[in-house]
Design an enzyme around this catalytic site. Structure first.
Site, mmCIF file in Angstrom:
data_model
loop_
_atom_site.group_PDB
_atom_site.id
_atom_site.type_symbol
_atom_site.label_atom_id
_atom_site.label_comp_id
_atom_site.label_asym_id
_atom_site.label_seq_id
_atom_site.Cartn_x
_atom_site.Cartn_y
_atom_site.Cartn_z
ATOM 1 N N ASN A 11 0.806 -1.215 0.000
ATOM 2 C CA ASN A 11 0.000 0.000 0.000
ATOM 3 C C ASN A 11 0.841 1.269 0.000
ATOM 4 O O ASN A 11 2.027 1.239 0.345
ATOM 5 C CB ASN A 11 -0.904 0.057 1.244
ATOM 6 N N GLY A 40 1.300 -0.964 3.932
ATOM 7 C CA GLY A 40 0.672 -2.250 3.656
ATOM 8 C C GLY A 40 1.250 -3.278 4.609
ATOM 9 O O GLY A 40 2.471 -3.354 4.790
ATOM 10 N N ASN A 184 -3.065 -9.372 18.189
ATOM 11 C CA ASN A 184 -3.107 -8.377 19.257
ATOM 12 C C ASN A 184 -4.323 -8.643 20.140
ATOM 13 O O ASN A 184 -5.072 -9.601 19.930
ATOM 14 C CB ASN A 184 -3.088 -6.950 18.701
ATOM 15 N N GLY A 213 0.597 -4.187 23.119
ATOM 16 C CA GLY A 213 1.180 -2.852 23.172
ATOM 17 C C GLY A 213 2.131 -2.668 24.328
ATOM 18 O O GLY A 213 3.060 -3.455 24.525
ATOM 19 N N ASP A 237 5.413 7.006 16.835
ATOM 20 C CA ASP A 237 4.496 6.489 15.818
ATOM 21 C C ASP A 237 4.383 4.978 15.986
ATOM 22 O O ASP A 237 5.360 4.252 15.819
ATOM 23 C CB ASP A 237 5.021 6.832 14.421
ATOM 24 N N THR A 239 2.471 3.009 14.154
ATOM 25 C CA THR A 239 2.155 2.349 12.893
ATOM 26 C C THR A 239 3.310 1.443 12.472
ATOM 27 O O THR A 239 4.454 1.876 12.401
ATOM 28 C CB THR A 239 1.897 3.367 11.774
ATOM 29 N N ASP A 243 3.998 -5.246 12.789
ATOM 30 C CA ASP A 243 4.728 -5.874 11.685
ATOM 31 C C ASP A 243 6.208 -6.014 12.031
ATOM 32 O O ASP A 243 6.847 -7.004 11.669
ATOM 33 C CB ASP A 243 4.561 -5.056 10.409
ATOM 34 N N GLY A 278 7.012 6.728 10.805
ATOM 35 C CA GLY A 278 6.952 5.993 9.545
ATOM 36 C C GLY A 278 6.805 4.500 9.751
ATOM 37 O O GLY A 278 7.567 3.893 10.500
#
Length: 296
Positions: A11, A40, A184, A213, A237, A239, A243, A278
């Site tokens: 993505n 993605g 999660n 988390g 961040d 995000t 992954d 990022g």
């Protein structure tokens, strides 16, 4: 170097940061910044794995738009093989709209060409799948394809790892075929047979890793449910943190570490990630992780 196949989404992320809070339903707030980034769940995992030292081949689908071309170029820059990625004419690549605050994020995904990673495509790449030591998949591609992929991996003796995200009604077969399942605290509640966290961890008997988390990660070691503390680091961040955790877990287990050591390593990788902005650009390289481990 182990060869890891990643089957998942590719993505472009449109990222808006909002500071202390995210908007509520119907609310408009002023943001702090906007950026376009590579993302993605599949591509994120591929970059995380490559930066941590694995040999990575990407499986998935992109469009013929400029964003898709940039995504492929970025993966190649990160030393991820894109030779087997499906290119779909007349289709847009996947897009994710990400709204990130100091503590959490909200994501809306328009899958685009990711939905073209179908069963017929898996048949075409089966020879390459057979050459991998392990395949990891997410669900930003069709679930039917992931279930079929898990059967192909089982047939050829290739380790299969599943991160069942985003949440949907899950097909139990892909979990039965998985060597490891990483979820999660929200995703675990949707696993087939879920009653409570302890019960489902024991049911999977060392094949399930639960991430929560800042609370850390949890596994069942055959006797008890064990918690492994998250790395204490400044949150810039989140995000891509999941992954990155999964990338660290896979690299460590393929390197011969037991599950407990692999989870500790993965926690460090994820902790270093959240201290940078990022989904992919903030992911740590193996040298950074080693430097942290030596100094701490």
């Amino acid at each position: 170097m182990n060869k890891v196949g990643v089957f998942g989404s590719i993505n472009t992320d449109f990222v808006s940061t909002t500071g202390k809070k995210l908007p509520r339903e119907g609310e408009t707030i002023q943001g702090n910044s906007f950026s376009t980034q590579f993302g993605g769940k599949g591509a994120n995992k591929a970059v995380a794995l490559a930066r941590l030292g694995a040999g990575v081949v990407m499986f998935g689908a992109v469009g013929d738009d400029e964003f898709s071309k940039r995504c492929l170029a970025n993966l190649e820059k990160e030393k991820v093989c894109t030779k087997f990625v499906k290119k779909v004419r007349g289709q847009m690549g996947g897009i994710a709209n990400i709204f990130s605050s100091d503590k959490t994020n909200m994501i809306v995904v328009a899958p685009g060409a990711n939905l073209d990673a179908d069963i017929a495509y898996i048949d075409k790449i089966e020879k390459e799948i057979k050459t991998c030591d392990l395949i990891v998949a997410d669900l930003e591609v069709p679930q039917a394809s992931v279930v079929y992929l898990s059967e192909v991996c089982k047939k050829h003796g290739v380790k299969f790892v599943i991160n069942p995200s985003p949440i949907m009604k899950f097909n139990k077969k892909m979990f039965d075929n998985a060597r490891l399942v990483v979820v999660n605290e929200v995703e675990i509640k949707n696993l087939p047979g879920f009653k409570n966290e302890g019960q489902i961890l024991k049911a999977y008997n060392g094949r399930l890793i639960l991430t929560k988390g800042k609370e850390g990660a949890f596994i069942f070691d055959g006797e008890d449910v064990k918690r492994f503390a998250a790395l204490k680091s400044p949150v810039v961040d989140t995000t891509g943190a999941g992954d990155t955790f999964l990338g660290g877990l896979i690299v460590s287990t393929l390197g011969g570490k037991d599950l407990e050591e692999a989870v500790k390593f993965a926690n460090i990788c994820a902790g270093l990630k959240i201290s940078k902005l990022g989904a992919q650009t903030g992911m740590p390289k193996l040298s950074e992780v080693k430097k942290y481990m030596i100094s701490h």
